[in-house]
Structures are given as structure tokens and as C-alpha cells.
Write an enzyme that holds these catalytic residues in place. Sequence first.
Site, PDB file in Angstrom:
ATOM      1  N   ASP A   1       9.052 -46.848 -63.684  1.00 26.88           N
ATOM      2  CA  ASP A   1      10.201 -46.418 -64.492  1.00 26.88           C
ATOM      3  C   ASP A   1       9.735 -45.641 -65.728  1.00 26.88           C
ATOM      4  O   ASP A   1      10.356 -44.646 -66.116  1.00 26.88           O
ATOM      5  CB  ASP A   1      11.019 -47.638 -64.952  1.00 26.88           C
ATOM      6  CG  ASP A   1      11.801 -48.287 -63.830  1.00 26.88           C
ATOM      7  OD1 ASP A   1      12.398 -47.553 -63.031  1.00 26.88           O
ATOM      8  OD2 ASP A   1      11.808 -49.526 -63.752  1.00 26.88           O
TER       9      ASP A   1
ATOM     10  N   ALA B   1      12.083 -52.194 -67.662  1.00 29.61           N
ATOM     11  CA  ALA B   1      11.430 -51.125 -66.892  1.00 29.61           C
ATOM     12  C   ALA B   1      10.130 -51.639 -66.281  1.00 29.61           C
ATOM     13  O   ALA B   1       9.514 -52.575 -66.788  1.00 29.61           O
ATOM     14  CB  ALA B   1      11.137 -49.936 -67.809  1.00 29.61           C
ATOM     15  N   ASP B   2       9.716 -51.023 -65.157  1.00 31.77           N
ATOM     16  CA  ASP B   2       8.365 -51.276 -64.659  1.00 31.77           C
ATOM     17  C   ASP B   2       7.532 -50.025 -64.907  1.00 31.77           C
ATOM     18  O   ASP B   2       8.016 -49.046 -65.494  1.00 31.77           O
ATOM     19  CB  ASP B   2       8.368 -51.712 -63.185  1.00 31.77           C
ATOM     20  CG  ASP B   2       8.886 -50.636 -62.243  1.00 31.77           C
ATOM     21  OD1 ASP B   2       8.929 -49.451 -62.644  1.00 31.77           O
ATOM     22  OD2 ASP B   2       9.261 -50.977 -61.110  1.00 31.77           O
ATOM     23  N   SER B   3       6.266 -50.067 -64.475  1.00 28.39           N
ATOM     24  CA  SER B   3       5.365 -48.956 -64.816  1.00 28.39           C
ATOM     25  C   SER B   3       5.864 -47.638 -64.221  1.00 28.39           C
ATOM     26  O   SER B   3       5.692 -46.579 -64.823  1.00 28.39           O
ATOM     27  CB  SER B   3       3.955 -49.266 -64.331  1.00 28.39           C
ATOM     28  OG  SER B   3       3.963 -49.486 -62.933  1.00 28.39           O
TER      29      SER B   3
END
Lengths: 78, 419
Positions: A39, A35-37
Site C-alpha cells: 500500500d 496500510a501494508d508495505s
Amino acid sequence: MSDIADRVKKIVVDHLGVEPEKVTPNANFIDDLGADSLDTVELVMAFEEEFNVEIPDDAAETIQTVGDAIKFLEKNSG
Amino acid sequence: MRRVVVTGLGMVSPLGSSVDVTWSRLIEGQSGAARVEAFDVSDLACKIACSIPLGDGSDGTFNPDRWMEAKEQRKVDPFIVYAMAAAGQALDDADWHPTSHEDQCATGVLIGSGIGGIGGIYDASVTLFEKGPRRISPFFIPGRIINLASGQVSIAHGLKGPNHAVVTACSTGAHAIGDAARLIALGDADVMLAGGAESPINRLSLAGFAACRALSTGFNDEPQRASRPYDRDRDGFVMGEGAGVVVLEEYEHAKARGAKIYAEVIGYGLSGDAYHITSPSPDGDGAYRCMSAAVKRAGIDPSEIDYINAHGTSTPLGDELELKAVERLLGNATDVAMSSTKSATGHLLGAAGAIEAIFSVLAIRDQVVPPTLNLDNPSVETAIDLVPHEAQKRKVDVALSNSFGFGGTNASLILRRAD
């Protein structure tokens, strides 16, 4: 696994497109599940919607693993 | 200035999922128009559109999963998915997949859109109204704004050169290709992915363009007859969706790596009407000055133009004004074919100029000009061959593609067979 854990797992699988086996309590959304921030922001929104709770920003910042989410929701959802 | 050539083509259109499928169906005279089934159109004045045939990828259907992961598609409006598909195809066709830092920095992206993520903006507005601001997704903005087509393509392919986007309504695709060619000519990049993408088929866009009186409303029961440029019964355009992207490359760069060269971009002209927000200027002067500028830049005589891919949207006003401007440009040199491929694809707004530049390239490659469908009774007499109904085998060494947009923004591209 509890009902809450199952529902959390399903949301994580759906949103991050990861294999269900990878979604263990210790799995970190960013380090282990790709995940990224953004997400993680969306995941928290999905938890709020599913469990009908409000997760304040400072609490959201402490939810970094699947287990963190389950623990928070077990404590705070109706 | 450095010479710029076209070395790769990519497209997803209402006629199919690729350049080859679209081109062969276009030459066969097929239409992409149908009644809209994806949402309720019962209360809309225009109930038809040219939609992309979705499917598993067989028989020319478009399978978006081939070009973008399903979980990523969920975060963006379809115009970005279409851009990813067309860009991926174009890079494959050009066989250009830069891996060194130097090559990546020499390769840029300039993909525009006319109205971008208007469908997603509508949906989010409903969410905001019904559920409040805490339910607005973090992907709402980056999935809707227009330059994210260029952004997503650059991230997917590691393209670190100029990253830019054009927003000039229905001239977007042509401006994108022209501006990208300039960036290469001036040395800002050696390779550019350039084009346009659009996903306007939703209730809000159909209502909005119908309110402008721009859409066809008289052929809801005969969708394939609705887009009829230059015909006396035309009553507006038919909305289309899709994307077109070309790989533009500096001539020596393309030669050095043995790339297939489709055509050279020899002319690009721009002008403004300075007249009205939606209507073209009644003297057609903006269109004339735009084409003239492109001809001057190309260093050719107008009589050298063999094929014109017209803007020709099938609106009552615009078609005849463009035709008059072309007649003024050509003078007595009327041995030219001029067709509107919007008769088959519908009007892809910001992607139109890009797919039509590709059709112009293919007319040069195959020495064939695509038809103007439904041109049963031309509304004016002209010595120019408007290619009614059927494609024609013809010598095409030089092609001109016109695009004119709301706001009075005009762009013309001139392409020539590569030597």
C-alpha cells in the site's frame, strides 16, 4: 491546511479506505491507517502522479506519516 | 481411500448472484447472453457475451461489496472477486467456519482459473507503454496471478491447509474439484474449498478467442440464440464469466458434525488428447478415456449414469465428438439425459467445470435435469435425450460432468446421491 495537505489527505482516504478524521499529520500509514508495505508503495506512486514529481526510493522510505508526505511534497513539488 | 462428499455450494454466474437464483433461472430456461455494453465491440467479430448482472444485490444481481471491501477489489481482477463470493457462499452453505488451529489446518483451498487476470495484464501493458515502469502498481502481479484466488480466500477465512490452484483451460474447474477430492481421500485435508473462477469478458480475450475461431460470430443480433450446443446452426461458444466453488469434505467428518450432504464424489478421470493445441482429437478418444477412467474409479457400470452435464460448448467440431464418445461409453444403455448448460450460461472457461459440477449436484438433489436451449435441429441423430428447450423431471442418482480444454486436457467427475 494547505492545498497540498488537502490533496495528500484525499489520496490517502481514497487508497486506504480510511475515515478522513483519522488522516492527521501524525498518522503513520502502517501503524495507524492499516496500510501494508505494498500500500505504501502505491501511495508514493499516487503522490508522484498527483504532484508530478519523482520520489526516489530512498526518499520514499522516509515518508512514513501523512505529515512526512506533506512536508516532502511542499518542498519538492512545483 | 477415504470417501468425499459435497457439503456446500457457492456460485456467481451470468444468471445471477447465487446458486439458488442461477439454478431456478436455468431450470426456467433463461439465457444469460446479451450484447456487450461495457466496452466497444464495434470492431470485434464476436459482440456478445454472458455477463454477470451487477447491482445492489436485489433481484439476483451481484453486489461485489458484500464479499470484498471496495478498496481490495480495486487491487485485483474480477475473477478473484467472483472466487471470494462463491467461496464465501459455499462456506456459509456448509456452515463450516473453522476457528481452531487444528480445523484451520485441516481445511484447504484449490480454486483455479483458465486465463486469470488477462484483463488487468492488458491494462498494465498499456500503462507500461504510455507511462513507463514507475507507474506499474505493486498490486499488479498479486492481483492478476491465478493462485491468488485461492490465496485471497485462504486469508479471508483463515484456511491453512493445502493451498493450490489448477490451470487447465476449460477443464480447470473439474480438475480443481477432482484434485481436491483426491487430497481429502489421501488424507492431506479433511475439508477443501474447490472450484474455478473466470473474468474473461474484455476486448483482448474476445479478440483472442475469436482468432482461434472458437467464438460464435453469426448471432450478434440475436445473442440469446447464439449458444446452441448440438444444433446444426451452432457456430462457436459464447463467453461467460463467474465462479463456482464447492465445499468438499471427508465423509465421516461431515457426518460427525451433522453437515448436510448433497452428494458423494465417487469418480474422477483425467486424460490427454496428445493431438492438437485447440482442436479435440477427431476420434473423441481423449473424451472416452477420460469418462472411462472416472467410471472405473467410481466402480459403477456406465448404465448407472442418469444424467450427463456435457462439455458441449456449441462449437461445430467438439459437440459431436463428445456425443460420439458418450455413445461409445454407454453402448446400448442410452436411457440417459445429457444437456449442455452452456446454452444458458455461456462458457465460463476455467469456472465452467465448477458451476457444471454444481448443476449436476442440484440435478441429483431436485431430480430434475436442466435443458439445452436453442436445440432446434440436432446436427446428428442420437438415441440419447439431449433435453431440448425444457427442463425435465427425471430420476437422477448418478451424474457425470465433462470438461475438455485447449491443449487436449480432459476431466470427468461422477457424483452420486448420498446414502
